[in-house]
Design an enzyme around this catalytic site. Structure first.
Site, PDB file in Angstrom:
ATOM      1  N   THR A  73      37.281  26.302 -14.781  1.00  8.54           N
ATOM      2  CA  THR A  73      37.657  24.809 -15.568  1.00  8.54           C
ATOM      3  C   THR A  73      36.233  23.990 -16.378  1.00  8.54           C
ATOM      4  OG1 THR A  73      38.921  25.392 -13.440  1.00  8.54           O
ATOM      5  CG2 THR A  73      38.205  22.744 -14.593  1.00  8.54           C
ATOM      6  N   ARG A  94      37.983  35.486 -19.145  1.00 12.48           N
ATOM      7  CA  ARG A  94      38.649  37.230 -18.771  1.00 12.48           C
ATOM      8  C   ARG A  94      40.452  36.915 -18.657  1.00 12.48           C
ATOM      9  NH1 ARG A  94      34.883  38.529 -13.892  1.00 12.48           N
ATOM     10  NH2 ARG A  94      35.073  36.223 -13.953  1.00 12.48           N
ATOM     11  N   ALA A 273      32.753  41.678 -11.368  1.00 12.70           N
ATOM     12  CA  ALA A 273      31.789  40.712 -11.358  1.00 12.70           C
ATOM     13  C   ALA A 273      30.920  41.553 -10.725  1.00 12.70           C
ATOM     14  CB  ALA A 273      31.513  39.396 -11.713  1.00 12.70           C
ATOM     15  N   PHE A 381      32.988  15.402  -8.568  1.00  6.59           N
ATOM     16  CA  PHE A 381      34.070  15.106  -7.234  1.00  6.59           C
ATOM     17  C   PHE A 381      34.103  14.122  -6.501  1.00  6.59           C
ATOM     18  CE2 PHE A 381      33.751  19.639  -7.326  1.00  6.59           C
ATOM     19  CZ  PHE A 381      34.611  20.491  -6.406  1.00  6.59           C
ATOM     20  N   TRP A 409      38.007  18.210 -14.676  1.00  7.85           N
ATOM     21  CA  TRP A 409      39.512  18.760 -13.860  1.00  7.85           C
ATOM     22  C   TRP A 409      39.958  17.469 -14.182  1.00  7.85           C
ATOM     23  CZ3 TRP A 409      41.396  16.630  -9.430  1.00  7.85           C
ATOM     24  CH2 TRP A 409      42.543  17.818  -8.906  1.00  7.85           C
TER      25      TRP A 409
END
Length: 556
Positions: A73, A94, A273, A381, A409
């Site tokens: 994000t 990816r 990964a 947040f 976001w």
């Protein structure tokens, strides 16, 4: 708040031809997959070969937690923020795997107002790259078993076949199977198993190859088994590399899509990964560097896995020179590393934040070990308090990295303007002195030791007896002068997922080592790493549906 899929479905996408035009490309440079997806023909790289590369920005993170960090994000939001301040930027990420999409982890197209679209297509079948990889991989398996069935001229030892089959779904029942049952017409019985497609060496090769011809040569070098005399059997011995290259002829071209704000996005390749090297394709990254001022790419999980492999494997093979690394962290995740309980992460807790900060501090140190400047993106947040944010920013500065709040976001590109300005300031004002951690000519054990001690903070490395035997065999075969790809838990700097923050006084135990000769690296396995995940008790697939109207629901 709307769900990710609802936000994506409301996006005002531009025709992909218009996105291509933003990059100086025309219809002859792209292969269209409908109105909003395309592949960029690799001939474009040849045309732009003399153009100076843009800046390369790696987005990485702290060790992931259940609280969430938001690396992809942030990557997407940063690319949009850079475009808002007048820079041409591309996000290069990816492709998502179907396994996590229907399991528990979710997809990899960003979230909120920082997504790549069409999100449903990208997270489902996209342009068919993973299907091509799955088929190519399983073609090798079929030809291998057929060779044994037809007389086994290569003297393959069926007990030493190292090439499993693959499927792009989470299916634990297929981890260990027996093939060839049913009598003589159905082949030679032997033990086998399935990995998930993103763990396939074909996937790693796609992401490290320079072009289709290089891909074919790398596939030919894959070791699939060993003979009774101990010598390796390669794909080229089965004469399968040409057919594999044919199956991969379209998949090798990078995919072009766009963000919610119509910023170009190259989404190509997707190796695990914690098993493989966790980065998108070198081809997509190099193409992006030619087409934009700034390429924003990422590496999987925390910087101990993704960034280390980006620097030591991808950048080494691709001759890439990253200019800056953005380390994504959240107050909530750091408090989790500091011992706070999940249901208490919304409460102010400076003590837990201070303990958890040690994890971020180590990742800052690690990035700097590679000669790359670091900036911390604090993914904000609503529960974060001013005291916590002030404390975190102060601690970052004391550790040699400036910190910037990110709100992509909720706000998209507008939430990344400060971060974009900081990235530009560092890229234009400071030189990157990038260098890999080790020389590939060093011994296998010396390379592993450097990664464990320097990056993880371990006191040393221990090996099982069987692993030591394998290392000796690899050295005797002359296959030891390759980079190391560590397979390790993503949740801790150590190989124990329960050791959070910055563990001390531990050693890494390497239980096995495998040769990915086509990809060009050695995989050192620590802990219990699953190459075929399983579904949770309540998989995401339970809540995914398509309505009579064609609307997709439940997909994030």
């Amino acid at each position: 708040m709307k769900t990710d899929v609802q936000i994506a479905q409301e996006a005002k996408m531009l025709p992909i031809v218009e996105i291509a035009k933003k990059l100086g490309l025309d219809e002859n440079d792209i292969i269209q997959y409908g109105k909003y997806k395309a592949k960029i023909n690799l001939k474009v790289l040849e045309r732009f070969k003399d153009k100076e590369d843009g800046k390369l920005v790696l987005v990485t993170a702290i060790n992931p937690t259940p609280a969430g960090e938001g690396k992809t994000t942030t990557n997407i939001g940063l690319s949009m923020g850079l475009n808002k301040i007048g820079k041409t930027a591309i996000t290069a990420i990816r492709e998502p795997s179907l396994g996590p999409s229907f399991g528990v982890k979710g997809g990899a197209a960003g979230g909120g107002y920082a997504q790549v679209v069409p999100m449903e297509d990208i997270n489902l079948h996209f342009t068919g790259d993973f299907h091509a990889i799955t088929t190519a991989h399983n073609l090798i398996s079929a030809m291998l078993d057929n060779h044994i069935h037809q007389g086994n001229q290569l003297n393959i030892d069926p007990r030493r076949i190292v090439w499993k089959r693959v499927l792009d779904l989470n299916d634990r029942a297929l981890r260990n199977i027996v093939v060839g049952l049913g009598g003589r017409p159905n082949g030679v019985p032997r033990e086998d198993g399935f990995d998930i497609t993103v763990a396939s060496e074909i996937m790693a090769i796609l992401c490290l190859a320079e072009d289709l011809e290089d891909l074919k040569e790398r596939v030919g070098r894959i070791i699939v088994a060993y003979r009774y005399d101990g010598s390796p059997v390669y794909v080229k011995d089965l004469k399968a590399e040409g057919s594999v290259a044919l199956l991969m002829k379209d998949a090798v071209h990078p995919n072009l899509v766009q963000t919610l704000e119509n910023t170009p996005a190259l989404v190509h390749g997707g190796p695990f990964a914690n098993i493989a090297h966790g980065c998108n394709s070198i081809l997509a990254t190099k193409l992006s560097l030619k087409l934009a001022d700034y390429t924003i790419t990422e590496a999987g999980f925390g910087a101990d896995l993704g960034a280390e492999k980006f620097f030591d494997i991808k950048s080494r093979f691709g001759d890439l020179k990253p200019n800056v690394a953005v380390i994504v962290a959240t107050v909530r995740a750091l408090k989790h590393h500091g011992g706070a309980k999940k249901d208490e992460l919304g409460n102010e807790n400076i003590d837990a934040l201070a303990r958890g900060f040690e994890n971020l501090e180590k990742h800052i140190e690690n990035v700097n070990k590679f000669g790359v400047p670091a900036v911390v993106a604090i993914n904000r947040f609503p529960t974060d308090t001013e005291a916590e944010l002030d404390f975190l920013m102060k601690k970052c500065k004391e550790s040699g990295a400036e910190a910037v709040l990110s709100e992509v976001w909720a706000k998209g590109g507008d939430g990344a303007i400060e971060l974009a300005e900081k990235v530009v300031e560092i890229c234009e004002g400071r030189d990157s002195n990038f260098k890999p951690l080790y020389d590939v000519e060093e011994s296998i054990m010396d390379k592993i030791e450097k990664i464990a001690v320097e990056v993880y903070g371990a006191d040393g490395v221990e090996y099982t007896k069987s692993c030591l035997k394998k290392i000796k065999q690899i050295e005797e075969l002359g296959l030891d002068k390759m980079p190391i790809c560590m397979a390790k838990t993503q949740y801790s700097l150590s190989d124990d997922p329960t050791l959070l923050a910055r563990p001390k006084g531990f050693k890494i135990t390497v239980r096995d080592i495998r040769v990915s000769n086509g990809a060009g690296f050695l995989v050192a396995l620590t802990g219990e790493i699953m190459t075929m995940p399983g579904l949770p008790k309540v998989p995401a697939a339970n809540n995914i549906d398509i309505l009579p109207s064609g609307e997709i629901v439940g997909l994030f």
